[in-house]
Design a protein around this motif. Structure first.
Motif, PDB file in Angstrom:
ATOM      1  N   GLU A 117     -19.910 -21.761  23.855  1.00  0.00           N
ATOM      2  CA  GLU A 117     -20.988 -22.312  23.137  1.00  0.00           C
ATOM      3  C   GLU A 117     -21.427 -23.724  23.552  1.00  0.00           C
ATOM      4  O   GLU A 117     -20.765 -24.261  24.387  1.00  0.00           O
ATOM      5  N   ILE A 118     -22.617 -23.960  23.311  1.00  0.00           N
ATOM      6  CA  ILE A 118     -23.146 -25.271  23.858  1.00  0.00           C
ATOM      7  C   ILE A 118     -24.126 -26.118  22.668  1.00  0.00           C
ATOM      8  O   ILE A 118     -24.566 -25.347  21.851  1.00  0.00           O
ATOM      9  N   TRP A 259     -38.673 -21.376   5.963  1.00  0.00           N
ATOM     10  CA  TRP A 259     -37.159 -21.084   5.903  1.00  0.00           C
ATOM     11  C   TRP A 259     -36.467 -22.444   5.657  1.00  0.00           C
ATOM     12  O   TRP A 259     -36.832 -23.549   6.273  1.00  0.00           O
ATOM     13  N   GLN A 260     -35.373 -22.319   4.797  1.00  0.00           N
ATOM     14  CA  GLN A 260     -34.576 -23.571   4.811  1.00  0.00           C
ATOM     15  C   GLN A 260     -33.189 -23.263   4.641  1.00  0.00           C
ATOM     16  O   GLN A 260     -32.850 -22.255   3.583  1.00  0.00           O
ATOM     17  N   GLY A 261     -32.274 -23.653   5.497  1.00  0.00           N
ATOM     18  CA  GLY A 261     -30.892 -23.439   5.161  1.00  0.00           C
ATOM     19  C   GLY A 261     -30.106 -23.560   6.538  1.00  0.00           C
ATOM     20  O   GLY A 261     -30.805 -23.849   7.422  1.00  0.00           O
ATOM     21  N   ALA A 262     -28.915 -23.479   6.279  1.00  0.00           N
ATOM     22  CA  ALA A 262     -28.023 -23.639   7.695  1.00  0.00           C
ATOM     23  C   ALA A 262     -27.528 -22.247   8.268  1.00  0.00           C
ATOM     24  O   ALA A 262     -26.589 -22.050   9.137  1.00  0.00           O
ATOM     25  N   ASP A 263     -27.682 -21.019   7.370  1.00  0.00           N
ATOM     26  CA  ASP A 263     -27.271 -19.776   7.994  1.00  0.00           C
ATOM     27  C   ASP A 263     -28.120 -19.480   9.174  1.00  0.00           C
ATOM     28  O   ASP A 263     -29.103 -20.024   9.471  1.00  0.00           O
ATOM     29  N   VAL A 264     -27.388 -18.225   9.871  1.00  0.00           N
ATOM     30  CA  VAL A 264     -28.011 -18.009  11.175  1.00  0.00           C
ATOM     31  C   VAL A 264     -29.612 -17.137  10.588  1.00  0.00           C
ATOM     32  O   VAL A 264     -29.135 -16.122   9.747  1.00  0.00           O
ATOM     33  N   PHE A 265     -30.437 -17.627  11.042  1.00  0.00           N
ATOM     34  CA  PHE A 265     -31.800 -17.075  10.582  1.00  0.00           C
ATOM     35  C   PHE A 265     -32.043 -15.776  11.231  1.00  0.00           C
ATOM     36  O   PHE A 265     -32.186 -15.890  12.491  1.00  0.00           O
ATOM     37  N   THR A 266     -32.461 -14.619  10.566  1.00  0.00           N
ATOM     38  CA  THR A 266     -32.717 -13.261  11.242  1.00  0.00           C
ATOM     39  C   THR A 266     -34.042 -12.879  10.564  1.00  0.00           C
ATOM     40  O   THR A 266     -34.283 -12.252   9.603  1.00  0.00           O
ATOM     41  N   PRO A 267     -35.323 -13.461  11.349  1.00  0.00           N
ATOM     42  CA  PRO A 267     -36.614 -13.152  10.741  1.00  0.00           C
ATOM     43  C   PRO A 267     -37.010 -11.697  10.790  1.00  0.00           C
ATOM     44  O   PRO A 267     -36.465 -10.929  11.942  1.00  0.00           O
ATOM     45  N   LYS A 268     -37.465 -11.171   9.816  1.00  0.00           N
ATOM     46  CA  LYS A 268     -37.928  -9.835   9.934  1.00  0.00           C
ATOM     47  C   LYS A 268     -39.565  -9.245  10.031  1.00  0.00           C
ATOM     48  O   LYS A 268     -39.962  -8.258  10.111  1.00  0.00           O
ATOM     49  N   LEU A 280     -37.587 -26.832  21.361  1.00  0.00           N
ATOM     50  CA  LEU A 280     -36.659 -27.307  22.133  1.00  0.00           C
ATOM     51  C   LEU A 280     -35.254 -26.734  22.057  1.00  0.00           C
ATOM     52  O   LEU A 280     -34.591 -26.835  20.789  1.00  0.00           O
ATOM     53  N   LEU A 281     -34.673 -25.782  23.019  1.00  0.00           N
ATOM     54  CA  LEU A 281     -33.425 -25.315  22.789  1.00  0.00           C
ATOM     55  C   LEU A 281     -32.299 -26.173  23.169  1.00  0.00           C
ATOM     56  O   LEU A 281     -32.243 -26.782  24.283  1.00  0.00           O
ATOM     57  N   VAL A 282     -31.547 -26.493  22.189  1.00  0.00           N
ATOM     58  CA  VAL A 282     -30.376 -27.374  22.253  1.00  0.00           C
ATOM     59  C   VAL A 282     -29.206 -26.719  22.527  1.00  0.00           C
ATOM     60  O   VAL A 282     -27.912 -27.649  22.418  1.00  0.00           O
ATOM     61  N   GLY A 283     -28.804 -25.279  22.200  1.00  0.00           N
ATOM     62  CA  GLY A 283     -27.644 -24.814  22.298  1.00  0.00           C
ATOM     63  C   GLY A 283     -27.498 -23.567  21.729  1.00  0.00           C
ATOM     64  O   GLY A 283     -28.555 -22.990  21.461  1.00  0.00           O
ATOM     65  N   TYR A 284     -26.494 -23.020  21.772  1.00  0.00           N
ATOM     66  CA  TYR A 284     -26.033 -21.520  21.247  1.00  0.00           C
ATOM     67  C   TYR A 284     -24.563 -21.500  20.701  1.00  0.00           C
ATOM     68  O   TYR A 284     -23.875 -22.492  21.095  1.00  0.00           O
ATOM     69  N   GLY A 285     -24.345 -20.416  19.901  1.00  0.00           N
ATOM     70  CA  GLY A 285     -22.840 -20.324  19.704  1.00  0.00           C
ATOM     71  C   GLY A 285     -22.865 -19.170  18.706  1.00  0.00           C
ATOM     72  O   GLY A 285     -23.780 -18.174  18.602  1.00  0.00           O
ATOM     73  N   LYS A 286     -21.799 -18.805  18.081  1.00  0.00           N
ATOM     74  CA  LYS A 286     -21.588 -17.960  17.204  1.00  0.00           C
ATOM     75  C   LYS A 286     -21.021 -18.596  15.593  1.00  0.00           C
ATOM     76  O   LYS A 286     -20.301 -19.455  15.872  1.00  0.00           O
ATOM     77  N   TYR A 310     -33.022 -24.942  13.650  1.00  0.00           N
ATOM     78  CA  TYR A 310     -32.972 -23.490  13.171  1.00  0.00           C
ATOM     79  C   TYR A 310     -31.561 -23.181  14.064  1.00  0.00           C
ATOM     80  O   TYR A 310     -31.406 -23.047  15.171  1.00  0.00           O
ATOM     81  N   LYS A 311     -30.999 -22.094  13.478  1.00  0.00           N
ATOM     82  CA  LYS A 311     -29.938 -21.205  13.966  1.00  0.00           C
ATOM     83  C   LYS A 311     -30.701 -19.756  14.014  1.00  0.00           C
ATOM     84  O   LYS A 311     -30.465 -18.962  13.236  1.00  0.00           O
ATOM     85  N   LEU A 312     -31.198 -19.329  15.125  1.00  0.00           N
ATOM     86  CA  LEU A 312     -31.829 -18.057  15.233  1.00  0.00           C
ATOM     87  C   LEU A 312     -30.811 -16.943  15.797  1.00  0.00           C
ATOM     88  O   LEU A 312     -30.629 -16.918  16.776  1.00  0.00           O
ATOM     89  N   ASN A 313     -30.683 -16.058  15.004  1.00  0.00           N
ATOM     90  CA  ASN A 313     -30.049 -14.763  15.699  1.00  0.00           C
ATOM     91  C   ASN A 313     -30.536 -14.303  16.957  1.00  0.00           C
ATOM     92  O   ASN A 313     -31.568 -14.236  17.159  1.00  0.00           O
ATOM     93  N   MET A 314     -29.416 -14.226  17.844  1.00  0.00           N
ATOM     94  CA  MET A 314     -29.767 -13.891  19.218  1.00  0.00           C
ATOM     95  C   MET A 314     -30.501 -12.333  19.016  1.00  0.00           C
ATOM     96  O   MET A 314     -31.349 -11.989  20.026  1.00  0.00           O
ATOM     97  N   GLN A 315     -30.243 -11.629  18.171  1.00  0.00           N
ATOM     98  CA  GLN A 315     -30.743 -10.131  18.004  1.00  0.00           C
ATOM     99  C   GLN A 315     -31.961 -10.427  17.253  1.00  0.00           C
ATOM    100  O   GLN A 315     -32.055 -10.106  15.904  1.00  0.00           O
ATOM    101  N   ASN A 316     -32.988 -10.800  17.923  1.00  0.00           N
ATOM    102  CA  ASN A 316     -34.378 -10.936  17.301  1.00  0.00           C
ATOM    103  C   ASN A 316     -35.416 -10.305  17.882  1.00  0.00           C
ATOM    104  O   ASN A 316     -35.196  -9.909  19.312  1.00  0.00           O
TER     105      ASN A 316
END
Length: 329
Positions: A117-118, A259-268, A280-286, A310-316
């Motif tokens: 993670e970063i 969108w509003q919230g702290a969950d990992v966001f999975t746009p459909k 601006l990409l500032v990090g990643y993690g799980k 935003y925490k964007l699901n890597m599976q997007n």
């Protein structure tokens, strides 16, 4: 200007974690009145007012549908400043990319040894969340965020909020209708540097007049490089190799704007059709459930995402970080 001739009733929902109720469509006029007041909307005619209200009602229907079918625990969809717009205003212009520009290959050692993670927000490399407002200047905000981070990395303890308005006023190709972050970085590198937000504040208008003062420059950087990041592993490696946030692009759809919230966001609603927005990409993690995500800082203020992040699901399917990944050097 045309205004709604009723007293706003402040009927935006008071949202609590895990509670994103349905909007009562019978109260659409009241919600719209609050929206106009909150976001200081001024429509040029009754016809435009009616058109915006129809879009607003469609937005409410869409928000209700998304929330009704949501399995998020701490997040949901709400009325935001984009509720009277039919489409997300594009602010990344791929036509400005130079296809002959060489790509920087990410060093294999950084791909293989990328940390789990970063988060550069914890390392003094990221300034406050900002708001581009109606101007399509996301490419400038992403570039300035990158410059702020690179400058702070090269000068520990000197994180300074820099001026986006300087770019709008002084860079010849800068507009409120989209652009390319790399051009912004190279402009700052080839000029005498960048002033601070405090000395040259953002007013979301283009070409007011260039008020650059070399005596007030707070940051200087070297020319930009564009990383070759066709997959998640190379993007992780690039972020690690850079040692500071990266300017990246994404297909920002309607769901991003609500969108509003702290969950990992999975746009459909992403189509995979290409990027239209820069962040601006500032990090990643799980997260706690083991879902991998990208963390990015947006330029839409603190009312969307998680305080603007935003925490964007890597599976997007949103083309995140696949083109125009760049950084000052």
């Amino acid at each position: 200007m045309y205004y709604l001739n009723v007293l706003p009733l402040f009927l935006f929902f008071s949202l609590t974690l895990g509670s994103y109720p349905q909007y009562d469509l019978e109260k659409a006029h009241e919600y719209f009145a609050d929206f106009i007041k909150k976001y200081e909307r001024k429509y040029e005619s009754a016809e435009e007012f009616r058109m915006r209200f129809e879009i607003f009602k469609k937005t409410l229907v869409q928000i209700n549908e998304w929330n009704a079918n949501s399995d998020y625990e701490n997040s949901g969809f709400i009325i935001t400043q984009f509720a009277d717009l039919e489409n997300v205003p594009p602010c990344f212009d791929p036509s400005q990319m130079n296809n002959t520009m060489p790509l920087t290959e990410v060093k294999r050692e950084f791909i293989v040894n990328a940390p789990d993670e970063i988060d550069y927000t914890t390392q003094g490399l990221v300034t406050e969340v900002k708001d581009q407002n109606p101007c399509g200047s996301c490419y400038i905000f992403a570039a300035i965020g990158n410059i702020e981070g690179v400058h702070a990395k090269q000068n520990p303890g000197q994180l300074v909020s820099l001026s986006e308005q300087q770019i709008l006023d002084c860079m010849s190709e800068a507009t409120c209708h989209g652009g390319y972050s790399l051009n912004v970085i190279n402009y700052v590198a080839s000029s005498q540097g960048c002033m601070s937000e405090a000395d040259y504040p953002y007013i979301e208008k283009t070409k007011t007049s260039c008020r650059f003062d070399a005596k007030k420059v707070k940051a200087k950087v070297n020319p930009a490089q564009t990383f070759n990041t066709p997959d998640d592993e190379s993007l992780k490696g690039a972020l690690s190799q850079n040692g500071a946030p990266l300017a990246v692009t994404v297909e920002a759809t309607d769901s991003f704007t609500r969108w509003q919230g702290a969950d990992v966001f999975t746009p459909k609603d992403c189509t995979g059709g290409g990027a239209n927005h820069a962040v601006l990409l500032v990090g990643y993690g799980k997260d706690a459930n083991g879902v991998s995500y990208w963390k990015f800082k947006n330029s839409w203020g603190t009312g969307v995402g998680d305080g603007g992040y935003y925490k964007l699901n890597m599976q997007n399917n949103c083309s995140f970080g696949r083109v125009a990944t760049c950084s000052a050097t």
